[in-house]
Motif scaffolding. Sequence first.
Motif, PDB file in Angstrom:
ATOM      1  N   PHE A   1     -63.874 -36.022   4.307  1.00 38.47           N
ATOM      2  CA  PHE A   1     -64.166 -36.638   3.019  1.00 38.47           C
ATOM      3  C   PHE A   1     -65.620 -37.103   2.972  1.00 38.47           C
ATOM      4  CE2 PHE A   1     -64.792 -40.796   1.032  1.00 38.47           C
ATOM      5  CZ  PHE A   1     -64.732 -40.404  -0.296  1.00 38.47           C
ATOM      6  N   HIS A   2     -66.070 -37.740   4.065  1.00 38.34           N
ATOM      7  CA  HIS A   2     -67.440 -38.251   4.044  1.00 38.34           C
ATOM      8  C   HIS A   2     -68.463 -37.117   3.972  1.00 38.34           C
ATOM      9  CE1 HIS A   2     -67.118 -42.518   4.120  1.00 38.34           C
ATOM     10  NE2 HIS A   2     -66.186 -42.479   5.049  1.00 38.34           N
ATOM     11  N   ILE A   3     -68.152 -36.012   4.620  1.00 38.77           N
ATOM     12  CA  ILE A   3     -69.056 -34.858   4.548  1.00 38.77           C
ATOM     13  C   ILE A   3     -69.157 -34.386   3.103  1.00 38.77           C
ATOM     14  CG2 ILE A   3     -69.289 -32.435   5.175  1.00 38.77           C
ATOM     15  CD1 ILE A   3     -67.938 -33.188   7.861  1.00 38.77           C
ATOM     16  N   LEU A   4     -67.992 -34.202   2.501  1.00 42.99           N
ATOM     17  CA  LEU A   4     -67.972 -33.711   1.119  1.00 42.99           C
ATOM     18  C   LEU A   4     -68.630 -34.726   0.194  1.00 42.99           C
ATOM     19  CD1 LEU A   4     -64.350 -32.281   0.934  1.00 42.99           C
ATOM     20  CD2 LEU A   4     -66.480 -31.016   1.166  1.00 42.99           C
ATOM     21  N   ASN A   5     -68.314 -35.993   0.437  1.00 39.37           N
ATOM     22  CA  ASN A   5     -68.828 -37.027  -0.443  1.00 39.37           C
ATOM     23  C   ASN A   5     -70.344 -37.135  -0.337  1.00 39.37           C
ATOM     24  OD1 ASN A   5     -68.026 -38.943  -2.383  1.00 39.37           O
ATOM     25  ND2 ASN A   5     -68.570 -40.560  -0.947  1.00 39.37           N
ATOM     26  N   GLY A   6     -70.824 -37.045   0.903  1.00 43.31           N
ATOM     27  CA  GLY A   6     -72.274 -37.096   1.103  1.00 43.31           C
ATOM     28  C   GLY A   6     -72.954 -35.986   0.316  1.00 43.31           C
ATOM     29  N   ALA A   7     -72.387 -34.784   0.436  1.00 44.13           N
ATOM     30  CA  ALA A   7     -72.961 -33.647  -0.276  1.00 44.13           C
ATOM     31  C   ALA A   7     -72.871 -33.870  -1.782  1.00 44.13           C
ATOM     32  CB  ALA A   7     -72.237 -32.368   0.113  1.00 44.13           C
TER      33      ALA A   7
ATOM     34  N   GLU B   1     -72.677 -26.387  -4.522  1.00 43.89           N
ATOM     35  CA  GLU B   1     -72.151 -25.275  -3.731  1.00 43.89           C
ATOM     36  C   GLU B   1     -71.444 -25.779  -2.472  1.00 43.89           C
ATOM     37  OE1 GLU B   1     -72.219 -21.599  -3.668  1.00 43.89           O
ATOM     38  OE2 GLU B   1     -71.976 -22.398  -5.709  1.00 43.89           O
ATOM     39  N   THR B   2     -72.154 -26.650  -1.744  1.00 44.75           N
ATOM     40  CA  THR B   2     -71.625 -27.165  -0.475  1.00 44.75           C
ATOM     41  C   THR B   2     -70.280 -27.829  -0.701  1.00 44.75           C
ATOM     42  OG1 THR B   2     -73.913 -27.636   0.048  1.00 44.75           O
ATOM     43  CG2 THR B   2     -72.251 -28.520   1.529  1.00 44.75           C
ATOM     44  N   VAL B   3     -70.230 -28.705  -1.662  1.00 49.25           N
ATOM     45  CA  VAL B   3     -68.987 -29.424  -1.898  1.00 49.25           C
ATOM     46  C   VAL B   3     -67.865 -28.451  -2.219  1.00 49.25           C
ATOM     47  CG1 VAL B   3     -67.824 -31.132  -3.334  1.00 49.25           C
ATOM     48  CG2 VAL B   3     -70.208 -31.453  -2.746  1.00 49.25           C
ATOM     49  N   GLN B   4     -68.145 -27.563  -3.131  1.00 49.90           N
ATOM     50  CA  GLN B   4     -67.079 -26.684  -3.598  1.00 49.90           C
ATOM     51  C   GLN B   4     -66.604 -25.748  -2.500  1.00 49.90           C
ATOM     52  OE1 GLN B   4     -68.858 -25.110  -7.110  1.00 49.90           O
ATOM     53  NE2 GLN B   4     -68.171 -26.822  -8.394  1.00 49.90           N
TER      54      GLN B   4
ATOM     55  N   ILE C   1     -59.570 -36.272  -0.611  1.00 47.32           N
ATOM     56  CA  ILE C   1     -60.368 -35.148  -0.137  1.00 47.32           C
ATOM     57  C   ILE C   1     -60.982 -34.386  -1.310  1.00 47.32           C
ATOM     58  CG2 ILE C   1     -58.604 -33.307  -0.022  1.00 47.32           C
ATOM     59  CD1 ILE C   1     -60.885 -34.076   2.892  1.00 47.32           C
ATOM     60  N   SER C   2     -60.308 -34.406  -2.441  1.00 50.17           N
ATOM     61  CA  SER C   2     -60.821 -33.654  -3.575  1.00 50.17           C
ATOM     62  C   SER C   2     -61.735 -34.478  -4.476  1.00 50.17           C
ATOM     63  CB  SER C   2     -59.669 -33.107  -4.412  1.00 50.17           C
ATOM     64  OG  SER C   2     -58.825 -32.329  -3.605  1.00 50.17           O
ATOM     65  N   SER C   3     -61.806 -35.783  -4.205  1.00 49.29           N
ATOM     66  CA  SER C   3     -62.586 -36.621  -5.117  1.00 49.29           C
ATOM     67  C   SER C   3     -64.072 -36.242  -5.179  1.00 49.29           C
ATOM     68  CB  SER C   3     -62.422 -38.095  -4.759  1.00 49.29           C
ATOM     69  OG  SER C   3     -63.007 -38.360  -3.522  1.00 49.29           O
ATOM     70  N   PRO C   4     -64.681 -35.761  -4.062  1.00 47.96           N
ATOM     71  CA  PRO C   4     -66.101 -35.396  -4.173  1.00 47.96           C
ATOM     72  C   PRO C   4     -66.365 -34.338  -5.246  1.00 47.96           C
ATOM     73  CG  PRO C   4     -65.494 -35.579  -1.877  1.00 47.96           C
ATOM     74  CD  PRO C   4     -64.227 -35.686  -2.654  1.00 47.96           C
ATOM     75  N   LEU C   5     -65.368 -33.487  -5.506  1.00 46.88           N
ATOM     76  CA  LEU C   5     -65.548 -32.472  -6.553  1.00 46.88           C
ATOM     77  C   LEU C   5     -65.878 -33.156  -7.874  1.00 46.88           C
ATOM     78  CD1 LEU C   5     -62.504 -30.148  -5.806  1.00 46.88           C
ATOM     79  CD2 LEU C   5     -64.897 -29.668  -5.355  1.00 46.88           C
ATOM     80  N   VAL C   6     -65.226 -34.291  -8.091  1.00 45.85           N
ATOM     81  CA  VAL C   6     -65.453 -35.038  -9.329  1.00 45.85           C
ATOM     82  C   VAL C   6     -66.721 -35.896  -9.203  1.00 45.85           C
ATOM     83  CG1 VAL C   6     -64.447 -36.676 -10.941  1.00 45.85           C
ATOM     84  CG2 VAL C   6     -62.985 -35.062  -9.747  1.00 45.85           C
ATOM     85  N   THR C   7     -66.862 -36.468  -8.007  1.00 47.31           N
ATOM     86  CA  THR C   7     -68.032 -37.324  -7.760  1.00 47.31           C
ATOM     87  C   THR C   7     -69.333 -36.606  -8.114  1.00 47.31           C
ATOM     88  OG1 THR C   7     -66.799 -38.271  -5.938  1.00 47.31           O
ATOM     89  CG2 THR C   7     -69.143 -38.750  -6.015  1.00 47.31           C
ATOM     90  N   LEU C   8     -69.385 -35.328  -7.737  1.00 45.27           N
ATOM     91  CA  LEU C   8     -70.550 -34.506  -8.058  1.00 45.27           C
ATOM     92  C   LEU C   8     -71.033 -34.757  -9.480  1.00 45.27           C
ATOM     93  CD1 LEU C   8     -69.831 -30.854  -6.899  1.00 45.27           C
ATOM     94  CD2 LEU C   8     -71.898 -32.163  -6.479  1.00 45.27           C
ATOM     95  N   TYR C   9     -70.092 -34.728 -10.404  1.00 43.97           N
ATOM     96  CA  TYR C   9     -70.468 -34.817 -11.820  1.00 43.97           C
ATOM     97  C   TYR C   9     -70.551 -36.248 -12.310  1.00 43.97           C
ATOM     98  CZ  TYR C   9     -69.786 -29.907 -11.389  1.00 43.97           C
ATOM     99  OH  TYR C   9     -69.894 -28.617 -10.970  1.00 43.97           O
ATOM    100  N   LEU C  10     -69.758 -37.114 -11.683  1.00 45.62           N
ATOM    101  CA  LEU C  10     -69.871 -38.530 -12.055  1.00 45.62           C
ATOM    102  C   LEU C  10     -71.268 -39.013 -11.723  1.00 45.62           C
ATOM    103  CD1 LEU C  10     -66.571 -40.296 -10.946  1.00 45.62           C
ATOM    104  CD2 LEU C  10     -67.409 -39.912 -13.251  1.00 45.62           C
TER     105      LEU C  10
ATOM    106  N   GLU D   1     -63.316 -32.400 -16.646  1.00 41.42           N
ATOM    107  CA  GLU D   1     -62.869 -31.013 -16.558  1.00 41.42           C
ATOM    108  C   GLU D   1     -62.413 -30.691 -15.125  1.00 41.42           C
ATOM    109  OE1 GLU D   1     -61.656 -28.280 -18.518  1.00 41.42           O
ATOM    110  OE2 GLU D   1     -63.065 -29.507 -19.658  1.00 41.42           O
ATOM    111  N   VAL D   2     -63.239 -31.095 -14.160  1.00 42.43           N
ATOM    112  CA  VAL D   2     -62.944 -30.809 -12.754  1.00 42.43           C
ATOM    113  C   VAL D   2     -61.670 -31.527 -12.327  1.00 42.43           C
ATOM    114  CG1 VAL D   2     -63.755 -31.149 -10.399  1.00 42.43           C
ATOM    115  CG2 VAL D   2     -65.331 -30.341 -12.132  1.00 42.43           C
ATOM    116  N   ALA D   3     -61.535 -32.775 -12.739  1.00 46.58           N
ATOM    117  CA  ALA D   3     -60.334 -33.526 -12.375  1.00 46.58           C
ATOM    118  C   ALA D   3     -59.094 -32.806 -12.915  1.00 46.58           C
ATOM    119  CB  ALA D   3     -60.407 -34.946 -12.927  1.00 46.58           C
TER     120      ALA D   3
END
Lengths: 95, 1314
Positions: free
Chosen positions: B791-797, B804-807, B825-834, B844-846
């Motif tokens: 999660f932290h890896i994804l979140n950091g990215a 790209e990295t996150v996805q 684990i999936s929250s970074p996908l949303v964080t990206l846009y937040l 949309e991603v959520a």
Amino acid sequence: MAASAVRGAVALRTSVGRPVAFVRKIPWTAASSELREHFAQFGHVRKCIVPFDKDTGFHRGMGWIQFSSEEELQNALQQENHVIDGVKCLILFFS
Amino acid sequence: MAALLRPARWLLRAGAVPGLPLPLRLLAGGPGRPRVALCLPAACPGPAAGGLLSQARLYAIAAEKKNYLQEEPTSSHRRNASQFDWALMRLDNSVRRTGRIPKTLLQKVFDNTCHSGSPGGNQALLLLRSCGSLLPELKLSERTEFAHRIWDKLQKLGTVYDVSHYNALLKVYLQNEYKFSPTDFLAKMEEANIQPNRVTYQRLIAAYCNVGDIEGASKILGFMKTKDLPVTEAVFSALVTGHARAGDMENAENILTVMKEAGIEPGPDTYLALLNAYAEKGDIDHVKQTLEKVEKSDLYLMDRDLFQIIFSFSKAGYPQYVSEILEKITYERRYIPDAMNLILLLVTEKLEDTALQILLACPISREDGLNDFGSFFLRHCVTMDTPVEKLKHYCKKLKDAQMHTSALQFTLQCALLANKPDLAKALMNALKEEGFPVRTHYFWPLLVGYQKEKNVQGVIEILKGMHEMGVNPDQETYVNYVFPCFDSVKSVRAVLQENGCLPESNVFSQAELKSEAVNGNLDYILSFLESNTLPFSFTSLRGSLILGFRRSMNINLWSKITELLYKDGRYCQEPLGPTEAVGYFLYNLIDSMSDSEVQAKEEHLRQYFHQLKEMNVKIPENIYRGIRNLLDNYHVPELIKDVNILVEREKIDSRKTMQLTISDLESTLEKLKAENQPVGDVLKQLILMLCSEENMQKALELKAKYESDMAVGGYAALINLCCRHDNAEDALNLKQEFDRLDSSAVLDTNKYVGLVKVLGKHGKLQDAINILKEMKEKDVLIKDATVLSFFHILNGAALRGETETVQQLHEAIVTLGLAKPSTTISSPLVTLYLEKDDLPTALEVAIDCHKKYKILPRIHDVLCKLIEKGETDLIQKAMDFVSQEQGEMTMLYDLFFAFLQTGNYKEAKKIIETPGIRARPTRLQWFCDRCISSNQVETLEKLVELTQKLFECDRDQLYYNLLKIYKINGDWQRADAVWNKMQEENIIPRGKTLRLLAEILRNSNQEVPFDVPELWDEDEKHSLDSSPLPEESNLQKDLLNACQWKKNKDAYNIFLKAQNRNVVFNGETYNSLIKLLLTKDNFTQAMQVKDFAETHIKGFTLNDAASSLLIITQVRRDYLKEALTTLKTALDLEQIPSRIAVTRLIQACALKGDLESIQAIQKMVNGLEDSIGLSNMVFINNIALAQIKNNNIDVAIENIENMLTSGNQTMEPQYFGLAYLFRKVIEEQLEPAVEKISIMAERLANQFAVYKPVTDLFLQLVDSGKVDDARALLQRCGAIAEQTPIFLVFCIRSSRRRGKVPTAFSEDGTGSAQ
């Protein structure tokens, strides 16, 4: 309103364990210096924040007071009414 | 007149005739009827003249409609219904509290209704009905305009209007005294194919009467007659008004007699119409007479009615009579909304003086002097541009009457809010005269007003005004409110100088500095600091500098400024000295950043620290420790070593000893190497030491030097070191070398995670994904902490905005099954846009995540942001989606939490008070935990407060949470208050609640006012029930650990324990356990676990590996039928069973002579042979063996011969290995078969030159010790000796077999030279 709540939460993060009072219902006529002045009677006010909304030029009626010691904070909390500019403010919590 | 009334009388007389509508019979019933009976549903047009309306009635009708709608079962209506409920609730609340609907609220409800898609008819009705007298703050014409806007817009959106809508519109026209043509209106209705009803006609009559058009009214009345429609009191009341407005008071009065003759006793509405008529004429005597008459009758006029008479007098220009009516007001309960409505209406009509008179007459409790009344009046006066002199006078009056303590201040606030500078200035002067201080921030709203229109002149005027009033602008005034109006800060100075309002103090310079800092203009700051001559202390600069640093990523400037402050005496004269001042500054800088910010700027901070190091900037060790703790908390421990280099080291002894050891080791290493002795141990020790010293460079050099001596352990440490130092290149190279050294070696989980992190960060996505794949292949233990690291890896990215990295990493992690899709684990996908503030995409991603994984990550945060931004469209969209996918209740909770979080408690309250909502313990607990972890005391308190009446709410649990947060904050007073509140609410606290409370009190040395319950088992059990999650995950972790270490007994015991506690793990855990038990041959236990999993997890299946192991075990236990079933199940699930499992099963079948099963398997695996790695020879050998077992030796031999000699060979002869068959036949001592096979082999060799079978046979004979037979065969068939390749393979295999290698490979019957 919402933004200040967030900022408040941020302020809180750093204020855990410090003698901080949260004041609500501050009249619009008073800003941080008036708040500081009022609370100075209970002890040394280290920090006093009344965030303003730059979109309106008004504050949102709440603020934070950080005292030097827990004792001073207790002094402030023991007083029932805090009237600033003729308006009764609420001390909501401290941490 | 008489002519006009004839039809009515006729109509009414006919009332006795049976068969007429019920209302008519009631009307004909005679006098003395209670008023209620006269009030036909939805037909009361109220007073004819546009005036006050009975609001209660309006909403009662709306509510009826609502109930009707709710009964409709279809779910598509449900959303509309809830939207309607919401709108109704908002408007109704407003009317009940204040007697009116503010325009903004109506607009909001209107917008919301529009966004809901196609608004229902009831919503349209609700909106239309709100556009009349409920909007006293709007001018009559504006109200009608609003109604028309709503009408047109809703029609466009597809709302279908019925007669009720037309009637509602008519009502609005009447209330707003809107001039319109009734015939046109009827024509419009006809055009829309809507039949007018009685109410329509009544209102049209009222419309004619309002303008005194009796002729028009009688036309409609005649029409009603032809339609046999009953004439009600409302019509008569309208006629009273009609005659009066036509100037014929006599006939107006006469209507009452006519009514009585017609059998209708005039009710309050009729009298009110008459009273209003007299009032409009200023005829106080008749008004008084009529009032007396009403008093004598058993009729009763309400305060609301009297207010209307007051309005009629005032509007007609007779304010002198107002006081006489005011005396008659009784101020019944709930009069305030009506009074407020009247007061506002009067202000709108520019009759402020009368309004004040009514306001002052209100019997308001003035005892405590803290509750102000009359603000609404002052506010509306400001809106309506009441002259300032009048306003000042009103304020004084209100103050004198002790009705309002701070009327002037409040009026000033209104003037500021309405952006009226002249009024504001006048009021400020008035305040000053009263001795109340005028403060700097009073001018800010005015500045904001000009700033928005970039009106420089206006800003200058305000600054001048401040000067005149003796108020000095402070730094904040300049930075936040003056500068933004200008294009650049530089131009401000010039303009102010020009206008003579540049202050002499250095406030302006400081403001400039801060402003540039806020804009991240560090160049300016540096040059300012360099050239500055004014005294500035470091502390006064700190805030601005931190802001500036955080907004500029120019690290060189960061360093230069820091160096200047560190080295320049001008700024570091404090007792602290430069080391400490800069140290604190660094601490504050990092402290002021959020964890995500530090994570995102990690690289910049690193550069900064290194540059400071080069500049010889030092910080004290204690401050370093503080920074270290911060970095640890922020999850960026990688930065610690970079701060460490700045530490001022007085005692270097410890380092020295360390260096000594390193050099010691180095020389030992050299010596050993020179003596050609093994260096492995020393090398590893040295590398580990260098790693702990964080000396990557040297460690890598050492590795390069002793490459050939490197072992797995050294590589692992080095890889980890490189990861820590963010050296992706070397980390990857080392990993490849490591693999070459031993491809089966496994790193520990953390090192894999470190690799993924560093590779991902450097954009080496494919490599990172490969590492993830390896983790899966090598079955690396995935702990909860591992998932958190992912999660932290994804979140950091995500925080760095690396889409790209996150996805891609997320996709890999989830599809490989390293982590199950979860909201975390999936929250970074949303964080990206937040983070990018791209709310539409975030949403949309959520939603997309929900479609893919059935989870909605960060929906709470998305909602909070949407609410903050006021994105009603998107909120609606999110709510629609949640409602549809997870139910309306979930949606309401989401909204409730979001409102709570954003501090919109009123809205939150409304949501949680939605009828039908009930407590959802898990959701509530989730929010409680969130509040506790972020220490949001107020939010949690609000949650507890607002859920007091929530159906089925576990109050004790909520208070328990509240106590938890109080415990964290050591707040025993509030904890004690909770104890009282719980008693007040009649809650019986659970043991754990009392224990927690007692603990808080004891910790603060307070007496515990109750008996603290002992810890009973029962309580324990309850706490288990309420929080099964940690228990479950702990047991699961233990179980997986036991599996990892192959402790089958421990693992099985944990399983039993969990079973007893009713804890169910996930399917993978059971699979791991089953695998372990099977490899340890605990067949029964494995089956027990399998049964449990199958009965407790819906759709549980064994995975590939477990299925294969099960087949092997079943074969070993001779459960061939079951094994066959297992195989079939696995294949049906599209699993790929292992080659060994399939082969074993086939062989077992062959030895049983079960030809059918073998053929069945052949069919089953058809097409999968390559994936399984199954050779066709397995079938050929075993089918032949089965046939031989069934004594069909000839058939078997014939088949084999055919295969080898026919034209279409399936297999090259040299690969046609029959060794397995031969060996089995020899082993099983099937002599006749051996003989016949021997003949076949020789024949194939001699006649067809196929030497493989005969050679295999020869070798098998040798292998089974039948050397004589072998020799004889060789003599008969000399060509055997030439088959060198076959011998070679055989030799290699036999040698391996002797060397204790599992026999499976050579036994599998594929004994071909591959």
